[in-house]
Design an enzyme around this catalytic site. Structure first.
Site, mmCIF file in Angstrom:
data_model
loop_
_atom_site.group_PDB
_atom_site.id
_atom_site.type_symbol
_atom_site.label_atom_id
_atom_site.label_comp_id
_atom_site.label_asym_id
_atom_site.label_seq_id
_atom_site.Cartn_x
_atom_site.Cartn_y
_atom_site.Cartn_z
ATOM 1 N N SER A 250 26.031 -38.097 34.100
ATOM 2 C CA SER A 250 26.020 -36.819 34.105
ATOM 3 C C SER A 250 25.073 -36.120 35.081
ATOM 4 O O SER A 250 24.242 -36.807 35.701
ATOM 5 C CB SER A 250 25.146 -36.209 32.565
ATOM 6 O OG SER A 250 24.736 -34.993 32.771
ATOM 7 N N TYR B 191 17.475 -36.594 27.509
ATOM 8 C CA TYR B 191 18.956 -36.776 27.610
ATOM 9 C C TYR B 191 19.129 -37.375 29.055
ATOM 10 O O TYR B 191 19.744 -38.478 29.204
ATOM 11 C CB TYR B 191 19.569 -35.855 27.205
ATOM 12 C CG TYR B 191 21.048 -35.681 27.664
ATOM 13 C CD1 TYR B 191 21.654 -35.077 28.832
ATOM 14 C CD2 TYR B 191 21.894 -36.572 27.235
ATOM 15 C CE1 TYR B 191 22.720 -35.305 29.391
ATOM 16 C CE2 TYR B 191 23.279 -36.759 27.807
ATOM 17 C CZ TYR B 191 23.805 -36.063 28.747
ATOM 18 O OH TYR B 191 24.817 -36.122 29.233
ATOM 19 N N LYS C 12 20.478 -41.136 30.675
ATOM 20 C CA LYS C 12 21.748 -41.644 31.400
ATOM 21 C C LYS C 12 21.283 -42.142 32.736
ATOM 22 O O LYS C 12 21.616 -42.991 33.301
ATOM 23 C CB LYS C 12 22.192 -40.030 31.856
ATOM 24 C CG LYS C 12 23.003 -39.604 30.836
ATOM 25 C CD LYS C 12 24.352 -40.142 30.412
ATOM 26 C CE LYS C 12 25.034 -39.579 29.170
ATOM 27 N NZ LYS C 12 26.203 -40.486 28.893
HETATM 28 C C1 WQD Z 1 25.265 -23.436 30.722
HETATM 29 C C2 WQD Z 1 24.584 -22.340 31.040
HETATM 30 C C3 WQD Z 1 22.448 -22.117 29.702
HETATM 31 C C4 WQD Z 1 24.303 -21.195 25.866
HETATM 32 C C5 WQD Z 1 25.727 -29.281 29.192
HETATM 33 C C6 WQD Z 1 24.979 -30.391 28.532
HETATM 34 C C7 WQD Z 1 24.748 -31.417 29.478
HETATM 35 C C8 WQD Z 1 26.140 -31.846 30.015
HETATM 36 C C9 WQD Z 1 26.721 -30.404 30.533
HETATM 37 C C10 WQD Z 1 26.824 -33.744 29.554
HETATM 38 C C11 WQD Z 1 23.011 -22.666 31.073
HETATM 39 C C12 WQD Z 1 23.338 -21.081 29.336
HETATM 40 C C13 WQD Z 1 24.131 -21.453 27.300
HETATM 41 C C14 WQD Z 1 23.732 -19.796 25.516
HETATM 42 C C15 WQD Z 1 22.903 -19.319 27.706
HETATM 43 N N1 WQD Z 1 26.834 -32.323 29.472
HETATM 44 N N2 WQD Z 1 23.394 -20.675 28.269
HETATM 45 N N3 WQD Z 1 23.154 -19.196 26.397
HETATM 46 O O1 WQD Z 1 23.210 -26.822 29.934
HETATM 47 O O2 WQD Z 1 24.448 -27.031 32.104
HETATM 48 O O3 WQD Z 1 24.809 -28.791 30.255
HETATM 49 O O4 WQD Z 1 26.888 -29.422 29.760
HETATM 50 O O5 WQD Z 1 26.617 -34.374 30.339
HETATM 51 O O6 WQD Z 1 24.254 -32.656 28.797
HETATM 52 O O7 WQD Z 1 23.874 -29.955 28.285
HETATM 53 O O8 WQD Z 1 25.437 -26.169 29.819
HETATM 54 O O9 WQD Z 1 27.005 -24.825 28.496
HETATM 55 O O10 WQD Z 1 24.752 -25.679 27.539
HETATM 56 O O11 WQD Z 1 24.832 -24.165 29.719
HETATM 57 O O12 WQD Z 1 22.545 -18.435 28.432
HETATM 58 O O13 WQD Z 1 23.840 -19.464 24.264
HETATM 59 O O14 WQD Z 1 24.524 -21.290 29.983
HETATM 60 O O15 WQD Z 1 21.069 -21.850 30.056
HETATM 61 O O16 WQD Z 1 22.288 -22.183 32.140
HETATM 62 P P1 WQD Z 1 24.555 -27.220 30.621
HETATM 63 P P2 WQD Z 1 25.495 -25.218 28.876
#
Ligand code: WQD
Length: 377
Positions: A150, A174, A178
């Site tokens: 990741s 997490y 990885k």
């Molecule tokens: C994207 C952006 C949040 C929800 C995730 C997994 C990670 C990886 C990829 C496996 C961020 C913002 C989100 C909300 C928000 N998967 N957000 N309000 O965090 O980049 O990574 O997917 O490897 O393990 O955690 O993706 O979709 O959670 O968030 O503002 O209600 O959207 O802060 O900036 P992230 P995400």
């Protein structure tokens, strides 16, 4: 070799019923070169995804499909947890030594925020399970591995777009799990360089769904990820119309976090290219320094979108009138994770083609056809 004479390689996909896993299984089946075995504990997935996959594979068959091609539509599915090595060994036993050619190891826990609250659970499910799997693979002479890593291994990267040479320093248990797994795999490769070959794929942000709308992302409970959350809000499965934005005080164009979204089918295609690169006739490892039969590649598009840009794209796609409210930052979030995708393109021939509109359209198609995801109610 099968009756038709050409050999179907058997590949075990851990997490095969999950969002990423099901799309990787689709890609494997479509080539008709692989026989798929799925291991999943259904902690964050549904067996129904596997029957949907068999439906897609059968619909893709020509009327005069050979026995071998028909074989590629059947998925041997096992419900077991990778933290129970006896259960995993029993699966390998069924096919005997060398019966499983390779493993695509996707199963893991992956919520950045949650991992800070229950780190031991994350290290157990992500690291211990991987070590058990590698030990069993070795026992059964299964020495080809594609590992689901990741972009979170980069923590807050010093340089964006992020090249694979970036030091690995995750900001969450997490992400660190990885990093540790990549190190375990690399050290195993170094210990027996003639025997093993492995590729780690560092996913950026997967999005979208198979255009048939038959398989898609359906996390158990409230989605932690942005896009499935927005889709469930628009379909009314989540009775909210205001997105809580985790901070707009980041050093980014509009202050909200930037991420590199790629279509889940492009991501799946990257796994196929990685498996092909592990095959005996591949040259990918020829320019590898001798001991390291190991490579890591970013899977991304190299184009970042902010939270507000994603919100706008989903507003356009769904017609849903989202509101948003800026609240505090989420633990473990970093300002910008945008990939430098050139190494995978150069060495694997990987290109993530689908654009954001396509990702949103395919996600929405899945959600409208399955308002409650895989739950039949
Ligand atoms: C994207 C952006 C949040 C929800 C995730 C997994 C990670 C990886 C990829 C496996 C961020 C913002 C989100 C909300 C928000 N998967 N957000 N309000 O965090 O980049 O990574 O997917 O490897 O393990 O955690 O993706 O979709 O959670 O968030 O503002 O209600 O959207 O802060 O900036 P992230 P995400």
């Amino acid at each position: 070799p099968s009756t038709e004479g050409h050999y179907l390689r058997r590949v075990l996909v851990t997490g095969g019923a999950g969002y990423i896993g099901s799309h990787v299984v689709f890609a494997l089946q479509r080539t008709q070169r692989y026989k798929v075995v799925s291991i999943d504990n259904y902690h964050n997935s549904y067996p129904k995804a596997l029957s949907r996959l068999e439906e897609i594979a059968r619909s893709g068959l020509r009327a005069d499909a050979t026995e071998t091609e028909k074989q590629s539509t059947v998925i041997d599915a096992y419900e077991c947890d990778l933290t129970n090595p006896a259960d995993v060994r029993a699966v390998f036993e069924k096919y005997g030594k060398g019966g499983i050619w390779g493993v695509v190891h996707i199963a893991a826990w992956k919520a950045v925020g949650e991992s800070s609250e229950i780190p031991l659970t994350y290290y157990h499910n992500n690291v211990t399970a991987t070590i058990y799997l590698l030990q069993i693979m070795s026992e059964f002479d299964c020495t080809r591995l594609v590992y689901s890593s990741s972009a979170t291994v980069y923590g807050t990267p010093p340089l964006v777009p992020i090249p694979e040479t970036t030091r690995l320093k995750a900001d969450s248990p997490y992400g660190q799990s990885k990093v540790v797994c990549e190190a375990v795999i690399q050290d195993l490769m170094h210990s027996e360089p003639k025997r093993w070959r492995a590729i780690s794929l560092r996913y950026f942000n997967p999005a979208g769904a198979h255009p048939s709308g038959l398989i898609g992302e359906d996390p158990r409970g409230r989605p932690g990820n942005l896009l499935p959350l927005l889709a469930q809000m628009a379909i009314g499965r989540i009775k909210e119309s205001t997105l809580q934005v985790f901070g707009n005080d980041y050093p980014t164009p509009d202050g909200t976090c930037v991420r590199d979204y790629l279509h889940v089918l492009d991501l799946a295609a990257g796994h196929l290219l990685a498996l092909d690169a592990l095959a005996p006739d591949s040259t990918t490892f020829d320019n590898c320094p001798t001991p390291a039969r190991y490579k890591a590649y970013n899977l991304g598009r190299g184009q970042g979108f902010s939270v507000l840009q994603i919100l706008e794209a989903m507003r356009t796609t769904t017609g849903f009138d989202y509101k948003y409210n800026i609240i505090g930052r989420r633990r473990g979030d970093v300002p910008d994770l945008t990939a430098d995708p050139t190494l995978a393109e150069k060495e694997l021939g990987f290109r993530a083609k689908a654009d954001l509109t396509t990702m949103c359209r395919d996600l929405w198609n899945w959600q409208t056809r399955n308002p409650n995801g895989y739950s039949s109610d």
